[in-house]
Scaffold this active site. Structure first.
Site, mmCIF file in Angstrom:
data_model
loop_
_atom_site.group_PDB
_atom_site.id
_atom_site.type_symbol
_atom_site.label_atom_id
_atom_site.label_comp_id
_atom_site.label_asym_id
_atom_site.label_seq_id
_atom_site.Cartn_x
_atom_site.Cartn_y
_atom_site.Cartn_z
ATOM 1 N N ASN A 32 3.917 -5.670 5.788
ATOM 2 C CA ASN A 32 2.697 -6.445 6.055
ATOM 3 C C ASN A 32 3.030 -7.865 6.509
ATOM 4 O O ASN A 32 2.233 -8.473 7.241
ATOM 5 C CB ASN A 32 1.795 -6.477 4.820
ATOM 6 C CG ASN A 32 1.184 -5.130 4.530
ATOM 7 O OD1 ASN A 32 0.766 -4.417 5.424
ATOM 8 N ND2 ASN A 32 1.157 -4.742 3.257
ATOM 9 N N SER A 74 0.816 -1.214 0.000
ATOM 10 C CA SER A 74 0.000 0.000 0.000
ATOM 11 C C SER A 74 0.847 1.261 0.000
ATOM 12 O O SER A 74 0.394 2.314 -0.471
ATOM 13 C CB SER A 74 -0.936 0.010 1.215
ATOM 14 O OG SER A 74 -0.200 -0.075 2.425
ATOM 15 N N HIS A 97 1.668 5.037 6.596
ATOM 16 C CA HIS A 97 1.588 5.440 5.188
ATOM 17 C C HIS A 97 1.954 6.921 5.039
ATOM 18 O O HIS A 97 1.389 7.773 5.734
ATOM 19 C CB HIS A 97 0.166 5.226 4.653
ATOM 20 C CG HIS A 97 -0.276 3.788 4.707
ATOM 21 N ND1 HIS A 97 -0.941 3.261 5.788
ATOM 22 C CD2 HIS A 97 -0.135 2.784 3.808
ATOM 23 C CE1 HIS A 97 -1.201 1.984 5.554
ATOM 24 N NE2 HIS A 97 -0.720 1.670 4.363
ATOM 25 N N ASP A 111 -0.927 8.100 9.800
ATOM 26 C CA ASP A 111 -1.311 6.900 10.557
ATOM 27 C C ASP A 111 -0.087 6.140 11.057
ATOM 28 O O ASP A 111 -0.196 4.998 11.498
ATOM 29 C CB ASP A 111 -2.188 5.983 9.706
ATOM 30 C CG ASP A 111 -1.464 5.450 8.469
ATOM 31 O OD1 ASP A 111 -0.319 5.889 8.207
ATOM 32 O OD2 ASP A 111 -2.045 4.610 7.763
ATOM 33 N N GLY A 170 -2.000 -4.086 1.377
ATOM 34 C CA GLY A 170 -2.094 -5.328 2.130
ATOM 35 C C GLY A 170 -1.174 -6.422 1.674
ATOM 36 O O GLY A 170 -1.057 -7.457 2.339
#
Length: 432
Positions: free
Chosen positions: A313, A254, A407, A404, A283
Site C-alpha cells: 500500500n 489487507s 489479494h 483482483d 489499506g
C-alpha cells in the site's frame, strides 16, 4: 519542450492567467485548460456546462457516478463542481494543453476556495503533477469534512507538499486536480498557484511519512479502523485470559487480514491450533501498522514467531520510493524486536501484484524486496520470498490465485501456507 513551454506561457498570458506573481487556474476562459472527470477506467472532458463519465464496467461499480459541471460567465469558468458516488477512486483534473514551467512557484503555495456540499461518506485529496509520471496528492479529508455546510472556505498548501524524488517542475501538465473516494460533492473556485509562501495546511513529509506513526485516515477506513484495533486488543486479552497465549502473530495489511476471510479455512487448519493472532488491516501502510504496535497490539504477549508482510500500500497508494517503503519496514522490525525480543521474526517479501512481470507497481515491490532482504540477520530476523510460488512459470499472476491481482483467494492462501511452512516450522522449533 522549451518552445512548447514558452507557447503555453504565452497562451496563459494572453488569457490573463499569469497575473504578476500568480498562475491563475480559476477563473479562466473555457479554452484555457482541459478539464476532465472520471475514474480509473474512463474519463470525459468538460466542454459545456456539465459532463458525466461512463460508468466502470465491473458489476460492483455500474451504479456509480462521476460528473463535473462549470459555472460559466461570459465565456469564463468561475467555479467547478465535482460530484462522485460509490467509487473507490475518482478524479477531477485541470490540465494544461502544453507543459508548464512551475519552477518559479517552487517556494510558493497552491490556494483555492472550497465549498463542501457532501462528504460524510467520502474522502478528498488535492493533487499537483511534478513532471512525467510524477504526481503527489495531499489528503484533505479532515479539513474538508470540517468545512461541510459552512460555505466557501479558503485553503492553502505549500508547493513543497507536492515534491518528491524525481520531481521535475519544468514540464508540468497537471497543475491542479481533486481526487474523491466513496461519495461526495464539492466545488472549487479562485484556484491559483502563488510565488510567495503563505501560511497553510500542514502536509506529511514524504521523506519520513512511512516511519511516522499514524492512524489510517481514509474515507473507507475511518468507521472501522479504530474499532478493529480495539477488537484486536480484546482478542489478545481473551487469548491470555483463556491460558492460550498466541504462539504466532501475523502483522500486515489487507492481505494479512484475508486470513480471516478467504484464507479462513487454511488458518483454521494450520494457525488456529497455535492460537494465532492475525493483525492485518486493509489499506495499512507501514506508518499505520507502526501506530497499532505502539498502541498495544503486541504488548503483554510472547509469541514464538512473528510473520511480517507489508508495503504494497505504500507503493500502490503513493508510488513511494522503494527506499522510503523499506525504511518503514525497517522501523516496524525495530518496533517488533523491542517489544518481542525473544520472538523469531519471519520477514516476507512483498507479494507480487499486477498480471504481467513488467507491471509498474510490481517493479517497485521487487526493488523494495531487494532492500529488505538485507535486514535479515539469520539469528532473530529471517527473510523469505514466496513470490515465485504465487506466479505462473512465465511470471504472470493468475486470477485463479489472486482474483483482483492483489489479494489471494483460498487457493492463494493455501500456496502461501505451504511455501512458508518449512521455514516457519524451523523458526517455531528454534524459539525458546
Amino acid at each position: 519542450m522549451q518552445y512548447r513551454s514558452l507557447f503555453a506561457s504565452a497562451l496563459l498570458a494572453a488569457c490573463g492567467l499569469v497575473q504578476a506573481q500568480d498562475l491563475v487556474i480559476l477563473p479562466a476562459p473555457t479554452e484555457a485548460w482541459r478539464v476532465t472527470v472520471g475514474h480509473w477506467e474512463a474519463q470525459a472532458e468538460l466542454k459545456g456546462d456539465g459532463v458525466v463519465a461512463p460508468a466502470p464496467k465491473a458489476d460492483y461499480a455500474r451504479a456509480s457516478h462521476a460528473g463535473a459541471s462549470a459555472h460559466v460567465t461570459a465565456g469564463s469558468r468561475d467555479a467547478l463542481t465535482f460530484e462522485w458516488r460509490d467509487l473507490w477512486q475518482s478524479m477531477l483534473r485541470v490540465e494544461s494543453r502544453s507543459p508548464l514551467d512551475l519552477r518559479p512557484f517552487a517556494g510558493g503555495a497552491l490556494e483555492f476556495d472550497l465549498h463542501v456540499a457532501e462528504l460524510d461518506k467520502g474522502g478528498l485529496s488535492v493533487k499537483v503533477g511534478c513532471g512525467s509520471g510524477c504526481a503527489r496528492a495531499v489528503n484533505l479529508i479532515t479539513p474538508a469534512r470540517a468545512s461541510a455546510g459552512k460555505g466557501w472556505q479558503h485553503l492553502a498548501l505549500s508547493m513543497s507538499c507536492f515534491v518528491r524524488e524525481g520531481a521535475d517542475f519544468s514540464a508540468v501538465t497537471l497543475p491542479f486536480a481533486l481526487e474523491g473516494t466513496g461519495s461526495g460533492q464539492v466545488s472549487v473556485a479562485n484556484v491559483r498557484i502563488v510565488r510567495d509562501a503563505r501560511p497553510g495546511l500542514a502536509c506529511p513529509d514524504y521523506r519520513t511519512e512511512s516511519v511516522t506513526p499514524a492512524m489510517l485516515n481514509e474515507s473507507w477506513a475511518i468507521d472501522w479502523w479504530k474499532p478493529r484495533h480495539e477488537q484486536k486488543l480484546q482478542e489478545k486479552r481473551q487469548l491470555l485470559e483463556a491460558g492460550t497465549p498466541p504462539e504466532i502473530v501475523f502483522i500486515g495489511d489487507s492481505i494479512t487480514q484475508g486470513w480471516e476471510k478467504g484464507g479462513r479455512a487454511v488458518w483454521d487448519r494450520h494457525f488456529a491450533p497455535l492460537h494465532g493472532l492475525a493483525l492485518g488491516f486493509g489499506g495499512d501502510r507501514t506508518e499505520n501498522a507502526l501506530w497499532r504496535l505502539q498502541h498495544g497490539e503486541i504488548d503483554g504477549i510472547a509469541p514464538k514467531a512473528v510473520v511480517l508482510m507489508i508495503g504494497t500500500n505504500n507503493t500502490g497508494h503513493r508510488a513511494e520510493n522503494p527506499e522510503t517503503t523499506a525504511a518503514g519496514i525497517k522501523r516496524l522490525l525495530d518496533e517488533i524486536r523491542q517489544r518481542l525480543p525473544r520472538a523469531q521474526v519471519l520477514l516476507l517479501a512483498v507479494f507480487p501484484r499486477g498480471e504481467k512481470p513488467d507491471d509498474f507497481l510490481r517493479g517497485i515491490n521487487r526493488r523494495v524486496n531487494k532492500i529488505i532482504e538485507g535486514y535479515a540477520d539469520g539469528r532473530n530476523v529471517h527473510f523469505l520470498d514466496i513470490g515465485p510460488a504465487l506466479l505462473q512459470p512465465d511470471g504472470t499472476l493468475s486470477r485463479e490465485v489472486m482474483p483482483d491481482l492483489l489479494h489471494p483467494n483460498e487457493h492463494g492462501y493455501d500456496i502461501w501456507q505451504r511455501a512458508m511452512a518449512p521455514t516457519l516450522q524451523r523458526l517455531l522449533n528454534k524459539a525458546p
